[in-house]
Design an enzyme around this catalytic site. Structure first.
Site, PDB file in Angstrom:
ATOM      1  N   LYS A  62       8.722   4.697  10.073  1.00 47.79           N
ATOM      2  CA  LYS A  62       9.484   5.826   9.532  1.00 47.79           C
ATOM      3  C   LYS A  62       9.864   6.741  10.704  1.00 47.79           C
ATOM      4  O   LYS A  62       9.006   7.123  11.518  1.00 47.79           O
ATOM      5  CB  LYS A  62       8.601   6.566   8.532  1.00 47.79           C
ATOM      6  CG  LYS A  62       9.330   7.356   7.494  1.00 47.79           C
ATOM      7  CD  LYS A  62       8.308   7.866   6.482  1.00 47.79           C
ATOM      8  CE  LYS A  62       8.936   8.573   5.344  1.00 47.79           C
ATOM      9  NZ  LYS A  62       7.926   9.234   4.501  1.00 47.79           N
TER      10      LYS A  62
HETATM   11  C1  E4P Z   1       9.242  10.453   1.566  1.00 46.46           C
HETATM   12  O1  E4P Z   1       9.095   9.430   2.187  1.00 46.46           O
HETATM   13  C2  E4P Z   1       8.433  11.669   1.751  1.00 46.46           C
HETATM   14  O2  E4P Z   1       7.122  11.290   2.087  1.00 46.46           O
HETATM   15  C3  E4P Z   1       8.312  12.495   0.506  1.00 46.46           C
HETATM   16  O3  E4P Z   1       9.064  11.963  -0.568  1.00 46.46           O
HETATM   17  C4  E4P Z   1       8.435  13.952   0.712  1.00 46.46           C
HETATM   18  O4  E4P Z   1       8.277  14.578  -0.514  1.00 46.46           O
HETATM   19  P1  E4P Z   1       7.942  16.132  -0.661  1.00 46.46           P
HETATM   20  O5  E4P Z   1       9.223  16.898  -0.559  1.00 46.46           O
HETATM   21  O6  E4P Z   1       7.345  16.241  -2.040  1.00 46.46           O
HETATM   22  O7  E4P Z   1       6.967  16.480   0.428  1.00 46.46           O
END
Ligand code: E4P
Length: 219
Positions: A84
């Site tokens: 990522k």
């Molecule tokens: C995606 O890969 C992220 O980890 C995640 O969806 C972030 O979500 P949040 O806005 O609830 O922290």
């Protein structure tokens, strides 16, 4: 459509994986912090529970650092781990290099269709637009998914659109209707999606009647 779980909590991952429909897991540095566990140890454990892609995020901000971290993570962690990378110019360059190495990537923190398209051009396997965080600003996160999906329709793009920062089942339903390839959501949203009072009521009725069938010796 792929259903991913957005957590680094292995108990939650085991719970949802047991349903038989879990396609992958996304983590990020905040979720790793919340788990209270060692990064590589917990990602390896997650990768053993769920066969699908497990996103592990780099933390370097420069291209060379991201590439180095991505290569090390790929070397040290199970094969189903993907890298990522934040949607920055340095992240685009790292995505291009890692893609050329044959490493699958998930470009994260995407907040515009232009960012999504550029990440796709860099070769990203997934792009992750964050719906809930846009809603939090008072704008409409689903508009971004609609813009990305219509952009994807204009070109022959293979990158999967991974709707992230999901806050509630309605986000998932809207993503289904717009054709997003993947959603990643917390365990709570998985549970909410599977819960319906009429299912519970109908099942209770069937069980009560079946008990009477058994009592009558007709089972
Ligand atoms: C995606 O890969 C992220 O980890 C995640 O969806 C972030 O979500 P949040 O806005 O609830 O922290």
């Amino acid at each position: 459509m792929e259903f991913f779980l957005d957590t680094a909590d292995v108990d939650e991952i085991r719970e949802i994986a047991a349903w038989g429909i879990l396609d992958g897991v996304t983590t990020n540095p905040s979720l790793i912090k919340k788990s209270g566990r060692d990064f590589k140890t917990v990602v390896a454990e997650i990768a053993a529970i769920c066969k699908g892609p497990i996103s592990a995020e780099v933390t370097a901000l420069d291209t060379a650092g991201m590439v180095e971290q991505g290569r090390i993570l790929k070397e040290e962690l199970p094969d189903n781990v993907i890298i990522k990378i934040p949607c920055t110019p340095e992240g685009l360059a790292a995505t291009k290099i890692l893609t050329a190495d044959g490493i699958n990537t998930n470009v994260t923190l995407v907040f515009s269709a232009a960012q999504a398209l550029m990440a796709a051009k860099a070769g990203a396997t997934y792009v992750s637009p964050f719906i809930g965080r846009i809603d939090d600003t008072g704008a409409d996160g689903m508009t971004l998914i609609a813009e990305i999906m219509s952009t994807w329709d204009n070109y022959n793009i293979k990158t999967k659109v991974l709707a992230a920062s999901i806050r509630h089942p309605t986000h998932v339903l809207a993503c289904m209707q717009m054709g997003a390839h993947t959603v990643t959501m917390p365990a709570k949203t998985f549970r909410q999606l599977m819960s319906h009072p009429l299912t519970d009521k109908g099942l209770a009725g069937f069980m009560k009647d079946w008990a009477e069938v058994e009592a009558a010796g007709n089972a």
